[in-house]
Motif scaffolding. Sequence first.
Motif, PDB file in Angstrom:
ATOM      1  N   VAL A   1      14.496  -3.006   4.040  1.00  0.00           N
ATOM      2  CA  VAL A   1      13.993  -2.902   5.533  1.00  0.00           C
ATOM      3  C   VAL A   1      13.271  -4.019   5.807  1.00  0.00           C
ATOM      4  CG1 VAL A   1      12.358  -1.906   7.068  1.00  0.00           C
ATOM      5  CG2 VAL A   1      14.170  -0.477   5.808  1.00  0.00           C
ATOM      6  N   CYS A   2      12.190  -4.333   4.850  1.00  0.00           N
ATOM      7  CA  CYS A   2      11.286  -5.578   5.046  1.00  0.00           C
ATOM      8  C   CYS A   2      11.969  -6.728   5.019  1.00  0.00           C
ATOM      9  CB  CYS A   2      10.222  -5.414   3.797  1.00  0.00           C
ATOM     10  SG  CYS A   2       9.017  -4.320   3.868  1.00  0.00           S
ATOM     11  N   ARG A   3      13.038  -6.847   4.197  1.00  0.00           N
ATOM     12  CA  ARG A   3      13.885  -8.325   4.035  1.00  0.00           C
ATOM     13  C   ARG A   3      14.342  -8.458   5.578  1.00  0.00           C
ATOM     14  NH1 ARG A   3      13.665 -12.726   2.543  1.00  0.00           N
ATOM     15  NH2 ARG A   3      15.227 -13.761   1.243  1.00  0.00           N
ATOM     16  N   HIS A   4      14.969  -7.379   6.225  1.00  0.00           N
ATOM     17  CA  HIS A   4      15.417  -7.821   7.475  1.00  0.00           C
ATOM     18  C   HIS A   4      14.649  -7.987   8.414  1.00  0.00           C
ATOM     19  CE1 HIS A   4      20.242  -6.378   6.627  1.00  0.00           C
ATOM     20  NE2 HIS A   4      19.915  -7.533   6.060  1.00  0.00           N
ATOM     21  N   GLN A   5      13.545  -7.306   8.115  1.00  0.00           N
ATOM     22  CA  GLN A   5      12.318  -7.496   9.312  1.00  0.00           C
ATOM     23  C   GLN A   5      12.009  -8.833   9.312  1.00  0.00           C
ATOM     24  OE1 GLN A   5      11.786  -5.503  11.541  1.00  0.00           O
ATOM     25  NE2 GLN A   5       9.837  -5.906  12.474  1.00  0.00           N
ATOM     26  N   GLU A   6      12.179  -9.691   8.236  1.00  0.00           N
ATOM     27  CA  GLU A   6      11.610 -11.034   8.287  1.00  0.00           C
ATOM     28  C   GLU A   6      12.736 -11.714   9.238  1.00  0.00           C
ATOM     29  OE1 GLU A   6      11.957 -12.935   4.209  1.00  0.00           O
ATOM     30  OE2 GLU A   6      11.185 -10.950   3.138  1.00  0.00           O
ATOM     31  N   LEU A   7      13.454 -11.243   9.692  1.00  0.00           N
ATOM     32  CA  LEU A   7      14.516 -12.122  10.748  1.00  0.00           C
ATOM     33  C   LEU A   7      13.920 -12.098  11.878  1.00  0.00           C
ATOM     34  CD1 LEU A   7      17.966 -10.576   9.482  1.00  0.00           C
ATOM     35  CD2 LEU A   7      17.101 -12.953   9.393  1.00  0.00           C
TER      36      LEU A   7
ATOM     37  N   SER B   1       0.879  -1.148   0.072  1.00  0.00           N
ATOM     38  CA  SER B   1       0.006   0.105   0.097  1.00  0.00           C
ATOM     39  C   SER B   1       0.947   0.939   0.050  1.00  0.00           C
ATOM     40  CB  SER B   1      -1.021   0.102   1.224  1.00  0.00           C
ATOM     41  OG  SER B   1      -0.292   0.012   2.323  1.00  0.00           O
ATOM     42  N   GLN B   2       2.022   1.069   0.891  1.00  0.00           N
ATOM     43  CA  GLN B   2       2.811   2.517   0.739  1.00  0.00           C
ATOM     44  C   GLN B   2       3.611   2.769  -0.604  1.00  0.00           C
ATOM     45  OE1 GLN B   2       5.466   2.860   3.972  1.00  0.00           O
ATOM     46  NE2 GLN B   2       3.826   2.783   5.544  1.00  0.00           N
ATOM     47  N   LEU B   3       3.853   1.796  -1.383  1.00  0.00           N
ATOM     48  CA  LEU B   3       4.401   1.936  -2.502  1.00  0.00           C
ATOM     49  C   LEU B   3       3.249   2.580  -3.579  1.00  0.00           C
ATOM     50  CD1 LEU B   3       6.797   1.477  -4.686  1.00  0.00           C
ATOM     51  CD2 LEU B   3       6.102  -0.843  -5.281  1.00  0.00           C
TER      52      LEU B   3
ATOM     53  N   LEU C   1      12.339   0.563  14.999  1.00  0.00           N
ATOM     54  CA  LEU C   1      12.201  -0.903  14.930  1.00  0.00           C
ATOM     55  C   LEU C   1      12.634  -1.482  16.253  1.00  0.00           C
ATOM     56  CD1 LEU C   1      12.673  -1.872  11.285  1.00  0.00           C
ATOM     57  CD2 LEU C   1      10.473  -1.802  12.646  1.00  0.00           C
ATOM     58  N   LEU C   2      13.927  -1.050  16.542  1.00  0.00           N
ATOM     59  CA  LEU C   2      14.730  -1.711  17.725  1.00  0.00           C
ATOM     60  C   LEU C   2      14.199  -1.025  19.070  1.00  0.00           C
ATOM     61  CD1 LEU C   2      18.480  -1.175  16.426  1.00  0.00           C
ATOM     62  CD2 LEU C   2      17.315  -3.234  17.312  1.00  0.00           C
ATOM     63  N   HIS C   3      13.110  -0.043  19.117  1.00  0.00           N
ATOM     64  CA  HIS C   3      12.728   0.603  20.115  1.00  0.00           C
ATOM     65  C   HIS C   3      11.016   0.182  20.141  1.00  0.00           C
ATOM     66  CE1 HIS C   3      16.441   2.382  20.442  1.00  0.00           C
ATOM     67  NE2 HIS C   3      16.561   2.412  21.789  1.00  0.00           N
ATOM     68  N   GLY C   4      10.717  -0.723  19.476  1.00  0.00           N
ATOM     69  CA  GLY C   4       9.160  -1.386  19.426  1.00  0.00           C
ATOM     70  C   GLY C   4       8.188  -0.892  18.488  1.00  0.00           C
ATOM     71  N   SER C   5       8.598   0.008  17.556  1.00  0.00           N
ATOM     72  CA  SER C   5       7.733   0.464  16.515  1.00  0.00           C
ATOM     73  C   SER C   5       7.356  -0.840  15.715  1.00  0.00           C
ATOM     74  CB  SER C   5       8.352   1.464  15.706  1.00  0.00           C
ATOM     75  OG  SER C   5       8.296   2.636  16.404  1.00  0.00           O
ATOM     76  N   THR C   6       5.977  -0.686  15.068  1.00  0.00           N
ATOM     77  CA  THR C   6       5.775  -1.573  14.050  1.00  0.00           C
ATOM     78  C   THR C   6       6.339  -1.185  12.658  1.00  0.00           C
ATOM     79  OG1 THR C   6       3.990  -0.385  13.177  1.00  0.00           O
ATOM     80  CG2 THR C   6       3.345  -1.900  15.053  1.00  0.00           C
ATOM     81  N   LEU C   7       6.434  -2.156  12.045  1.00  0.00           N
ATOM     82  CA  LEU C   7       7.259  -1.802  10.382  1.00  0.00           C
ATOM     83  C   LEU C   7       6.182  -0.864   9.820  1.00  0.00           C
ATOM     84  CD1 LEU C   7       8.844  -2.974   8.279  1.00  0.00           C
ATOM     85  CD2 LEU C   7       7.262  -4.284   7.708  1.00  0.00           C
TER      86      LEU C   7
ATOM     87  N   SER D   1       6.551   4.663   7.479  1.00  0.00           N
ATOM     88  CA  SER D   1       5.995   5.898   7.373  1.00  0.00           C
ATOM     89  C   SER D   1       7.343   6.780   7.421  1.00  0.00           C
ATOM     90  CB  SER D   1       4.962   6.215   8.366  1.00  0.00           C
ATOM     91  OG  SER D   1       5.515   6.670   9.711  1.00  0.00           O
ATOM     92  N   LEU D   2       8.434   6.808   8.304  1.00  0.00           N
ATOM     93  CA  LEU D   2       9.325   7.848   8.071  1.00  0.00           C
ATOM     94  C   LEU D   2      10.125   8.024   6.560  1.00  0.00           C
ATOM     95  CD1 LEU D   2      11.403   6.502  11.237  1.00  0.00           C
ATOM     96  CD2 LEU D   2       9.849   8.771  10.910  1.00  0.00           C
TER      97      LEU D   2
END
Lengths: 347, 162
Positions: free
Chosen positions: B63-69, B30-32, B124-130, B135-136
């Motif tokens: 970002v999404c790729r590493h978030q899969e971890l 959706s963001q894209l 992300l490291l401090h708890g925000s959602t993806l 959005s940043l």
Amino acid sequence: MYEKKCHAARTGAIPMKLHEQLRIPLSAIDHSMADVVLSDPDMPPTSYVRDRILGLIRSGGKRLRPTLVLLGGRFGHGELHRDKLMRTAVLFEYLHMASLVHDDIIDAADTRRGAPALHRQTDIHTAALIADYMISRALEWSTSYDRSNEQSEQEGFIHANAAALASQLCIGEYRQMQNAYQVDITLRQYLQKTRQKTALLIASSLKAGAEAADAEPRIANLLYKIGDALGMAFQIQDDILDFTQSEETLGKPAGADLRNGNITLPTLYALQLPELQQAIRQLRPDSSEEAYREIVQAIADSPAIPRAVQLRDRYCKRTEQLIKRLKHHPAQQDLTILLEALTNRTA
Amino acid sequence: MNHMLVTDMYRLLEKQLSSEANIPVTFHNSQLEQMSVTLQAYTMPYMRKVVILGCYHLLQLAVCRHQELYTVADQNGARSPHISKTILDGDYLFGILFPFAIRMGERRLIAPLTHAYKNIQIQLLHGSTLNEALSLLFEQTLDYVREEVSRSKNGGDTDEVA
């Protein structure tokens, strides 16, 4: 006094660390590295992320990449560009540190420099993101605008090129993954992989330092070639030592590359020996520890090692020849010191 | 969604990425879609929009790729090809942003995107959602577009794509 100490070190009377021989200010580098994370206005005041990164910095390391950058800077006008050089040096070390965090995840390593690897202290996801933060913050910090002057376009390019290295290094890693346990890789493929994995970063570090110090492009490009040849010699040396050094010295069992399916030069040459070929080809990822130990020892005792040493020496010779082109330069001797230190021809 | 812009962007990125990385660039989200529609409203050469969208998407993919971890379990000392590929893909996608942006004439985009990428990690490291973190990236990219449009209106260096 300093010259006497260098001479004594070179003759083996007193061991001298590389940074001492090359007069590299390690404490200044570490101080700047800490500043990268301490000065980030976007990092929450109390953050475990900051603490972890400071821990990584404190855990030490040879600081080879910043050494190379600062050394490259001696072939330009380093004295006039100290700040720029230090920022470039710190950037390269941060890129390296972050890559080690990711490498340790990939290798499922338990320790790094005697301490638990970062992903063992946190978890895989957290460690990966901390490394991503390190890369991006170091890039941001190293290109932060001087209050009075706008950052030069050239400096931006140097740092963007440093960041782009990551993608090139990844190509080397992709190739290594594809060729894992593939015993039929050619010498050409091995050299290509080695260049991509190791020589590229060494060459780029030297060149980046020269460019940051406004060295002539001819000199910067020559330093790149020197770094390339040196990097190849260095990695081949590393691959040899993986077989020839004891577990005590290595801090892990010998032959780690082979165990991980990474076919390096000694194995490649050993595969050409009828007496070892079959045994090596029979190795599998789940082969016993005993089977690996036997093969590793057999390779270490075989003519494969002297052959690998010969190729290493050819790259060393190439490096020496290239260094000679800088014979009128005061810092030329520093490159020779670097070559001797990195290739340590005692294997 | 601006289909043509997104499709042209995918085609452009496919040419940039090494086949050895084997990373699919097609990733509708959706963001894209929102970014492609938003870019439509700005007066700037079409190719610049393709490139800016490409840079945006590279970072999004990284970002999404590493978030899969986040969902992978520790392999207890065993190497995992899946984890290896995920780590490398994220690193590769971030790294390729730089030569891509420079080659395509959007050098000035590098600093804001690097800044966004850094802040995404902090979030992300401090708890925000993806979504919150991404959005940043959206805001930073949009700020850049507005600045560039304003710059070209004032007769500044447009840094046109070749």
